[in-house]
Design a protein around this motif. Structure first.
Motif, short mmCIF file in Angstrom:
data_model
loop_
_atom_site.label_atom_id
_atom_site.label_comp_id
_atom_site.label_asym_id
_atom_site.label_seq_id
_atom_site.Cartn_x
_atom_site.Cartn_y
_atom_site.Cartn_z
N ASP A 1 -3.84 4.64 -0.62
CA ASP A 1 -4.15 3.30 -0.15
C ASP A 1 -2.98 2.39 -0.53
N ARG B 1 -5.80 -2.23 5.45
CA ARG B 1 -6.70 -1.32 4.76
C ARG B 1 -7.28 -0.35 5.78
N ALA C 1 6.78 0.53 1.10
CA ALA C 1 6.49 -0.32 -0.05
C ALA C 1 7.65 -1.25 -0.40
N SER D 1 -2.66 -0.80 0.53
CA SER D 1 -2.96 -2.19 0.93
C SER D 1 -2.37 -3.20 -0.06
N CYS D 2 -2.09 -2.76 -1.30
CA CYS D 2 -1.49 -3.69 -2.25
C CYS D 2 -0.05 -4.05 -1.87
N TYR D 3 0.53 -3.30 -0.91
CA TYR D 3 1.87 -3.64 -0.43
C TYR D 3 1.81 -4.40 0.89
N GLY D 4 0.63 -4.94 1.19
CA GLY D 4 0.49 -5.74 2.41
C GLY D 4 0.18 -4.92 3.65
#
Ligand SMILES: *Cc1c(COP(=O)(O)O)cnc(C)c1O
Length: 478
Positions: free
Chosen positions: A270, A278, A362, A272-275
């Motif tokens: 996953d 999701r 990333a 999603s923390c890099y934009g």
């Protein structure tokens, strides 16, 4: 023109043997096969002869032997150069199918080299000293990384989908939503893949909306499979509805019908923390209860071209024993690269560090600015005949993955002043190594997100070479 006149023109064209004595040809002969060199000389002369006969006048080329020899040398050199070559991808599109999709990690490369030059236990069980199976080298890893019961791998995801459909539903019906009848490119179109697999396609719903009851009502005695296809290269937006994997699995269980999902790209992590948006990971899709899922090895996974099939043991077994499985089997070099790539995923940090595609995904926008500025500094040493600047520019994932996602960042925009942008792009394609940028109106963009470590230098060297200036190495020596 009379025949006699043409004959006299043809006589002015030097003979093959005369050109073979030219110094440039002699030099080439010392490092190229004789047949290839004489072949090039013959072809150059034959072309001039043909043109002379066809046009009925003297050829435009100068017929002096040194000039013709040079033409032959160029032709021979183009034939000596490998056709499949490294290029520098400065387009900013990460999974660029035309440019070979995912570049591999260093470990994957080492694994491939190791297996390539020697024998291996490809289909040999070292413990028992007897025949083994090639999929065992990645099955356990894939199961550990995704939670699946069983896994196998084939040549590519198109093959994986065709094989799974054929093994699970040939001669019967598979139900699929009209909103998911994708075309991936070329001849890979879901309806045709199903027909090739001998599966009767039963479409349900509409382009924008498909409900669970549509699947439910279509189920009959001939239904062998409920199929979900990831709309990996397009999105239907607005008044839309598609049935989730979870709901489809619930229906499948109730009716005793297996559910298959073609995930297309298939993300193991996953991000999603890099934009990034999701999207369910492969593990989450397995946990939703999908019986068989398929995805590519060389899209977001960042490995070599391969088709990964995983899910319930019984379904995977049926797939393995289908005759097509042998026709689509994975090559040992691919298997070596795939296993090494998958091993990175045992440690999230290692995967993000070592797998080029994940590193590019990333990469912080600030880093693309730094890389752009570095590139700009390398090409802006003098007042050359072009303008160059760093501009904001987003990247696309490409390769039929995350179609709406834009990765913000920066790029170098070059506006050539002495030539057209198309000509600059063409000359860069002919450079060594070829550099592929993105044409945007009257400028050519170089997006550093898709450049490997040190490739800024290659882009700068090719640009400097093309624009008729010294390469950076030469500048250092001044
Ligand atoms: C890319 C894709 C395929 C084809 O995969 P290849 O590995 O290119 O053969 C099939 N289905 C979907 C949904 C895809 O996105």
């Amino acid at each position: 023109m009379a025949d006699a006149q043409i004959q006299s023109l043809l006589k002015k064209i030097p003979a093959v043997d005369r050109l073979l004595d030219e110094p440039s040809i002699m030099a080439l002969l010392s490092r190229a096969p004789r047949d290839l060199v004489t072949g090039a000389v013959r072809d150059v002369l034959a072309e001039i002869r043909e043109k002379t006969i066809h046009n009925g006048r003297s050829p435009e080329e100068k017929l002096d032997p040194p000039n013709l020899a040079l033409k032959a040398v160029r032709l021979a050199e183009s034939r000596l150069r490998p056709s499949l070559r490294r290029v520098v991808n400065a387009t900013g599109t990460l999974i660029h199918t035309n440019l070979g999709r995912a570049p591999l990690s260093a470990a994957a490369l080492r694994a491939i080299a190791d297996i390539a030059v020697s024998y291996s236990n490809l289909e040999y069980d070292l413990q028992l000293g007897q025949r083994g199976k090639r999929h065992t080298h990645v099955e356990e890893l894939l199961c550990r990384l995704t939670g699946a019961e069983a896994a196998t791998v084939v040549n590519n995801n198109a093959g994986a989908t065709l094989l799974a459909l054929g093994a699970l539903a040939a001669g019967k019906e598979a139900i699929v939503s009209r909103g998911e009848l994708v075309e991936i490119g070329g001849s890979f179109r879901m309806p045709e893949v199903m027909a090739t697999g001998g599966v009767v396609m039963r479409e349900v719903g509409t382009t924008n909306k498909t409900h669970l009851r549509d699947y439910c009502q279509a189920i009959g005695p001939e239904t062998a499979l409920l199929l979900k296809v990831h709309t990996s290269n397009y999105r239907i937006v607005g008044f839309t509805e598609q049935v989730s994997s979870t709901d489809l699995v619930r229906l499948g269980r109730q009716k005793g019908i297996p559910v298959m999902e073609d995930l297309g790209s298939g993300m193991l992590l996953d991000l999603s923390c890099y934009g990034l948006p999701r999207e369910p990971t492969v593990r989450e899709t397995v946990e939703a209860g999908i019986d068989i899922l398929t995805f590519s090895g060389d899209k977001l996974l960042g490995g070599p071209q391969a088709g990964i099939i995983l899910g319930r043991r019984e379904a995977v077994e049926r797939i393995r024993h289908h005759p097509l499985a042998r026709a689509l089997r994975i090559d040992k070099l691919t298997l070596a690269g795939l296993e090494a790539t998958l091993r990175h995923y045992l440690d999230r940090e290692e995967a993000l560090r070592e797998i080029p595609i994940l590193r590019m995904l990333a990469m912080a926008p600030e880093k693309t600015r730094e890389k752009s500025e570095r590139l700009l500094a390398l090409v802006q040493k003098r007042g050359w005949d072009f303008q160059a600047e760093v501009i904001p520019e987003s990247s696309r994932v490409g390769g039929g993955a995350l179609p709406l996602t834009e990765l913000p960042g920066f790029a170098v925009a070059v506006t050539p002043l002495g030539m057209s942008t198309a000509l600059l792009a063409q000359r860069l394609r002919a450079a060594a190594p070829p550099v592929i940028g993105r044409i945007q109106e009257n400028r050519l963009l170089f997006n550093p997100r898709t450049l490997a470590e040190g490739e800024e230098e290659l882009v700068a060297a090719s640009l400097n070479q093309v624009l008729g200036h010294k390469s950076p190495e030469e500048n250092h020596q001044d």
